[in-house]
Design a protein around this motif. Structure first.
Motif, PDB file in Angstrom:
ATOM      1  N   SER A  67      34.150  29.603  36.245  1.00  0.00           N
ATOM      2  CA  SER A  67      34.516  28.636  37.225  1.00  0.00           C
ATOM      3  C   SER A  67      35.831  27.897  37.157  1.00  0.00           C
ATOM      4  N   LYS A  68      36.202  27.643  36.161  1.00  0.00           N
ATOM      5  CA  LYS A  68      37.142  26.616  35.436  1.00  0.00           C
ATOM      6  C   LYS A  68      38.571  27.583  35.705  1.00  0.00           C
ATOM      7  N   ARG A  69      38.610  28.665  35.076  1.00  0.00           N
ATOM      8  CA  ARG A  69      39.633  29.585  34.902  1.00  0.00           C
ATOM      9  C   ARG A  69      40.056  30.407  36.144  1.00  0.00           C
ATOM     10  N   PHE A  70      38.903  31.110  36.570  1.00  0.00           N
ATOM     11  CA  PHE A  70      39.115  32.084  37.916  1.00  0.00           C
ATOM     12  C   PHE A  70      38.386  31.627  39.266  1.00  0.00           C
ATOM     13  N   GLY A  71      37.830  30.398  39.280  1.00  0.00           N
ATOM     14  CA  GLY A  71      37.309  30.157  40.673  1.00  0.00           C
ATOM     15  C   GLY A  71      36.231  30.818  40.963  1.00  0.00           C
ATOM     16  N   ILE A  72      35.430  31.515  40.023  1.00  0.00           N
ATOM     17  CA  ILE A  72      34.225  32.081  40.447  1.00  0.00           C
ATOM     18  C   ILE A  72      32.918  31.194  40.258  1.00  0.00           C
TER      19      ILE A  72
ATOM     20  N   ASN B 158      29.784  32.468  41.379  1.00  0.00           N
ATOM     21  CA  ASN B 158      28.432  33.205  41.034  1.00  0.00           C
ATOM     22  C   ASN B 158      29.280  34.519  40.046  1.00  0.00           C
ATOM     23  N   ILE B 159      28.912  34.189  38.592  1.00  0.00           N
ATOM     24  CA  ILE B 159      29.607  35.142  37.731  1.00  0.00           C
ATOM     25  C   ILE B 159      28.703  36.308  37.851  1.00  0.00           C
ATOM     26  N   SER B 160      27.219  36.245  38.033  1.00  0.00           N
ATOM     27  CA  SER B 160      26.468  37.448  37.756  1.00  0.00           C
ATOM     28  C   SER B 160      26.960  38.516  39.009  1.00  0.00           C
ATOM     29  N   ALA B 161      27.341  38.007  40.198  1.00  0.00           N
ATOM     30  CA  ALA B 161      27.663  38.785  41.396  1.00  0.00           C
ATOM     31  C   ALA B 161      28.945  39.551  40.671  1.00  0.00           C
ATOM     32  N   GLU B 162      30.021  38.756  40.148  1.00  0.00           N
ATOM     33  CA  GLU B 162      31.186  39.576  39.919  1.00  0.00           C
ATOM     34  C   GLU B 162      30.843  40.449  38.490  1.00  0.00           C
ATOM     35  N   VAL B 163      29.867  40.011  37.514  1.00  0.00           N
ATOM     36  CA  VAL B 163      29.383  40.728  36.598  1.00  0.00           C
ATOM     37  C   VAL B 163      28.878  42.399  36.939  1.00  0.00           C
ATOM     38  N   SER B 164      27.989  42.231  38.032  1.00  0.00           N
ATOM     39  CA  SER B 164      27.286  43.275  38.699  1.00  0.00           C
ATOM     40  C   SER B 164      28.488  44.229  39.415  1.00  0.00           C
ATOM     41  N   ARG B 165      29.462  43.752  39.925  1.00  0.00           N
ATOM     42  CA  ARG B 165      30.384  44.325  40.450  1.00  0.00           C
ATOM     43  C   ARG B 165      31.163  45.501  39.244  1.00  0.00           C
ATOM     44  N   ILE B 166      31.289  44.694  38.175  1.00  0.00           N
ATOM     45  CA  ILE B 166      32.121  45.457  37.130  1.00  0.00           C
ATOM     46  C   ILE B 166      31.122  46.437  36.353  1.00  0.00           C
ATOM     47  N   ARG B 167      29.789  46.013  36.471  1.00  0.00           N
ATOM     48  CA  ARG B 167      28.819  47.243  35.878  1.00  0.00           C
ATOM     49  C   ARG B 167      28.653  48.307  36.830  1.00  0.00           C
ATOM     50  N   GLN B 168      28.772  48.056  38.189  1.00  0.00           N
ATOM     51  CA  GLN B 168      28.494  49.022  39.109  1.00  0.00           C
ATOM     52  C   GLN B 168      29.894  50.142  39.136  1.00  0.00           C
TER      53      GLN B 168
ATOM     54  N   THR C 266      42.010  40.112  43.021  1.00  0.00           N
ATOM     55  CA  THR C 266      40.673  39.538  43.332  1.00  0.00           C
ATOM     56  C   THR C 266      40.292  38.827  41.792  1.00  0.00           C
ATOM     57  N   LYS C 267      39.218  37.852  42.219  1.00  0.00           N
ATOM     58  CA  LYS C 267      38.341  37.486  41.016  1.00  0.00           C
ATOM     59  C   LYS C 267      37.788  38.381  40.012  1.00  0.00           C
ATOM     60  N   THR C 268      37.232  39.482  40.460  1.00  0.00           N
ATOM     61  CA  THR C 268      36.593  40.242  39.918  1.00  0.00           C
ATOM     62  C   THR C 268      37.753  40.927  38.903  1.00  0.00           C
ATOM     63  N   TYR C 269      38.939  41.560  39.226  1.00  0.00           N
ATOM     64  CA  TYR C 269      39.896  41.867  38.382  1.00  0.00           C
ATOM     65  C   TYR C 269      40.341  40.884  37.124  1.00  0.00           C
ATOM     66  N   LYS C 270      40.383  39.581  37.698  1.00  0.00           N
ATOM     67  CA  LYS C 270      40.642  38.552  36.709  1.00  0.00           C
ATOM     68  C   LYS C 270      39.590  38.544  35.664  1.00  0.00           C
ATOM     69  N   LEU C 271      38.362  38.392  35.808  1.00  0.00           N
ATOM     70  CA  LEU C 271      37.346  38.652  35.160  1.00  0.00           C
ATOM     71  C   LEU C 271      37.223  39.669  34.227  1.00  0.00           C
ATOM     72  N   PHE C 272      37.302  40.910  34.962  1.00  0.00           N
ATOM     73  CA  PHE C 272      37.380  42.324  34.141  1.00  0.00           C
ATOM     74  C   PHE C 272      38.668  42.039  33.239  1.00  0.00           C
ATOM     75  N   THR C 273      39.696  41.419  33.337  1.00  0.00           N
ATOM     76  CA  THR C 273      40.962  41.655  32.301  1.00  0.00           C
ATOM     77  C   THR C 273      40.693  40.559  31.167  1.00  0.00           C
ATOM     78  N   ALA C 274      39.927  39.593  31.402  1.00  0.00           N
ATOM     79  CA  ALA C 274      39.535  38.780  30.502  1.00  0.00           C
ATOM     80  C   ALA C 274      38.574  39.318  29.537  1.00  0.00           C
ATOM     81  N   LEU C 275      37.398  39.866  30.133  1.00  0.00           N
ATOM     82  CA  LEU C 275      36.357  40.524  29.419  1.00  0.00           C
ATOM     83  C   LEU C 275      36.802  41.731  28.471  1.00  0.00           C
ATOM     84  N   ASN C 276      37.680  42.512  29.277  1.00  0.00           N
ATOM     85  CA  ASN C 276      38.378  43.514  28.574  1.00  0.00           C
ATOM     86  C   ASN C 276      39.263  43.160  27.458  1.00  0.00           C
TER      87      ASN C 276
END
Length: 88
Positions: free
Chosen positions: A28-33, A35-45, A7-17
């Motif tokens: 958008s460029k690296r992961f194709g995301i 709406n980044i705020s939605a993905e960040v919300s999933r990671i926060r949850q 998932t895109k969420t995992y890719k974003l989480f890996t980069a943030l971590n």
């Protein structure tokens, strides 16, 4: 909580971590995301402290960069209070 590695969420989480700062354009460029705020919300949850830091870029555009950090004592206390009140 674990994220599906496809998932895109995992890719974003890996980069943030890994300690990277990720903005909407980078996501958008690296992961194709789109709406980044939605993905960040999933990671926060999932229980991670993701912070959004705003700054003004060199061309005058306001940019929000997301990073994973250590939650403040106030945030942890609010979580415990919510659990004690049965909200969580």
């Amino acid at each position: 909580m674990r994220f599906n590695t496809e998932t895109k969420t995992y890719k974003l989480f890996t980069a943030l971590n890994a300690g990277e700062k990720v903005s909407a354009s980078v996501a958008s460029k690296r992961f194709g995301i789109k709406n980044i705020s939605a993905e960040v919300s999933r990671i926060r949850q999932a229980g991670f402290a993701v912070y959004g830091n705003s700054r003004v870029a060199g061309n005058g555009v306001k940019v929000t960069e997301y990073v994973i950090g250590k939650p403040s004592r106030k945030i942890v206390a609010a979580g415990y209070k919510a659990m004690a009140l049965g909200l969580v």
